[in-house]
Design a protein around this motif. Sequence first.
Motif, PDB file in Angstrom:
ATOM      1  N   ALA A 163       0.824  -1.205   0.000  1.00  0.00           N
ATOM      2  CA  ALA A 163       0.000   0.000   0.000  1.00  0.00           C
ATOM      3  C   ALA A 163       0.858   1.255   0.000  1.00  0.00           C
ATOM      4  O   ALA A 163       0.553   2.233  -0.697  1.00  0.00           O
ATOM      5  CB  ALA A 163      -0.929  -0.005   1.206  1.00  0.00           C
ATOM      6  N   VAL A 164       1.937   1.244   0.768  1.00  0.00           N
ATOM      7  CA  VAL A 164       2.838   2.402   0.812  1.00  0.00           C
ATOM      8  C   VAL A 164       3.483   2.625  -0.559  1.00  0.00           C
ATOM      9  O   VAL A 164       3.595   3.766  -1.026  1.00  0.00           O
ATOM     10  CB  VAL A 164       3.918   2.208   1.895  1.00  0.00           C
ATOM     11  N   GLU A 165       3.880   1.553  -1.215  1.00  0.00           N
ATOM     12  CA  GLU A 165       4.460   1.691  -2.557  1.00  0.00           C
ATOM     13  C   GLU A 165       3.433   2.268  -3.524  1.00  0.00           C
ATOM     14  O   GLU A 165       3.773   3.101  -4.385  1.00  0.00           O
ATOM     15  CB  GLU A 165       4.961   0.334  -3.053  1.00  0.00           C
ATOM     16  N   GLU A 166       2.181   1.853  -3.385  1.00  0.00           N
ATOM     17  CA  GLU A 166       1.114   2.395  -4.233  1.00  0.00           C
ATOM     18  C   GLU A 166       0.895   3.879  -3.961  1.00  0.00           C
ATOM     19  O   GLU A 166       0.724   4.677  -4.889  1.00  0.00           O
ATOM     20  CB  GLU A 166      -0.181   1.624  -3.992  1.00  0.00           C
ATOM     21  N   GLY A 207      -0.225  -6.776  13.505  1.00  0.00           N
ATOM     22  CA  GLY A 207      -0.741  -5.878  12.473  1.00  0.00           C
ATOM     23  C   GLY A 207      -0.233  -4.450  12.608  1.00  0.00           C
ATOM     24  O   GLY A 207       0.299  -3.880  11.640  1.00  0.00           O
ATOM     25  N   PRO A 208      -0.363  -3.813  13.783  1.00  0.00           N
ATOM     26  CA  PRO A 208       0.166  -2.457  13.941  1.00  0.00           C
ATOM     27  C   PRO A 208       1.689  -2.376  13.775  1.00  0.00           C
ATOM     28  O   PRO A 208       2.207  -1.368  13.292  1.00  0.00           O
ATOM     29  CB  PRO A 208      -0.250  -2.092  15.370  1.00  0.00           C
ATOM     30  N   LEU A 209       2.406  -3.430  14.186  1.00  0.00           N
ATOM     31  CA  LEU A 209       3.856  -3.443  13.998  1.00  0.00           C
ATOM     32  C   LEU A 209       4.206  -3.477  12.510  1.00  0.00           C
ATOM     33  O   LEU A 209       5.067  -2.728  12.041  1.00  0.00           O
ATOM     34  CB  LEU A 209       4.471  -4.641  14.711  1.00  0.00           C
ATOM     35  N   VAL A 210       3.542  -4.344  11.754  1.00  0.00           N
ATOM     36  CA  VAL A 210       3.759  -4.421  10.309  1.00  0.00           C
ATOM     37  C   VAL A 210       3.435  -3.071   9.663  1.00  0.00           C
ATOM     38  O   VAL A 210       4.160  -2.596   8.782  1.00  0.00           O
ATOM     39  CB  VAL A 210       2.898  -5.546   9.699  1.00  0.00           C
ATOM     40  N   LEU A 211       2.350  -2.444  10.110  1.00  0.00           N
ATOM     41  CA  LEU A 211       1.962  -1.135   9.582  1.00  0.00           C
ATOM     42  C   LEU A 211       3.039  -0.095   9.873  1.00  0.00           C
ATOM     43  O   LEU A 211       3.431   0.680   8.990  1.00  0.00           O
ATOM     44  CB  LEU A 211       0.628  -0.704  10.195  1.00  0.00           C
ATOM     45  N   PHE A 212       3.535  -0.074  11.111  1.00  0.00           N
ATOM     46  CA  PHE A 212       4.559   0.900  11.483  1.00  0.00           C
ATOM     47  C   PHE A 212       5.814   0.727  10.632  1.00  0.00           C
ATOM     48  O   PHE A 212       6.385   1.708  10.132  1.00  0.00           O
ATOM     49  CB  PHE A 212       4.905   0.758  12.964  1.00  0.00           C
ATOM     50  N   GLN A 213       6.241  -0.501  10.452  1.00  0.00           N
ATOM     51  CA  GLN A 213       7.444  -0.745   9.659  1.00  0.00           C
ATOM     52  C   GLN A 213       7.243  -0.288   8.212  1.00  0.00           C
ATOM     53  O   GLN A 213       8.162   0.245   7.584  1.00  0.00           O
ATOM     54  CB  GLN A 213       7.810  -2.226   9.700  1.00  0.00           C
ATOM     55  N   ALA A 214       6.028  -0.473   7.685  1.00  0.00           N
ATOM     56  CA  ALA A 214       5.750  -0.099   6.298  1.00  0.00           C
ATOM     57  C   ALA A 214       5.716   1.408   6.097  1.00  0.00           C
ATOM     58  O   ALA A 214       6.247   1.934   5.117  1.00  0.00           O
ATOM     59  CB  ALA A 214       4.429  -0.725   5.847  1.00  0.00           C
TER      60      ALA A 214
END
Length: 226
Positions: A63-66, A110-117
């Motif tokens: 999503a961040v790349e998009e 989930g929030p950890l993956v989001l933060f890293q992204a």
Amino acid sequence: MSTQRTILITGGNRGIGLSLARSFHAQGFKVIVGVREISKAPQLDGVIAVKIDSASETDARDAVEELKSKYDIETLDVVIANAGMGSHYAPMKDIDLAEFRDHYRVNTQGPLVLFQAVYPLLKEGSKFIIISSALGSIGLDHDPNVGVYGSSKAAVGYLGRQIHFEEPHLISFFIDPGWLDTAMGQYVADQFGVAKPPMKVEDIIPQLVKLINNATRENTSGYFWK
């Protein structure tokens, strides 16, 4: 001339997430909602929808790349990890371990993956906020049968506070919005034989928005807000 602020909210298609998206959209933010299914994204003029399933280890990064390639988004002023689950209520002796893993995958990982992204898009003073629950507080009296949900929220609270200490340029904190009349809130009420949740989303959202807008590193970051 001020630059438009940008906010990303996961679970932005219903309940708290949708209400926050509407409120920040009305304030002039560029709003991005993360949803599990793009077809269920809210129809708000100018709001960007990206696929983020909190159980996925790759959706947030994609999503961040998009956002960077398709929408030229280079920074995020606010990120709200709102998506979560609470669907298994049982005493500790009867907890289903598959449900346990699922709750930790969504509510904690989930929030950890989001933060890293999103980390590359966070600038000085950006805010990373986790929607949590008082059920994740070890110090409170423990309600029966909430061990799976409560422990996953306790764990994500630790992660949010760790971000505060490790990233002094960011504002990171977590919020318990209360027991609200969302679909999840009603599900919990049904599990405990209560007619309906005691609080209304429409009454609480203005308080959440005010807290988020006024949050500072010195006075807000690193703490649990209820």
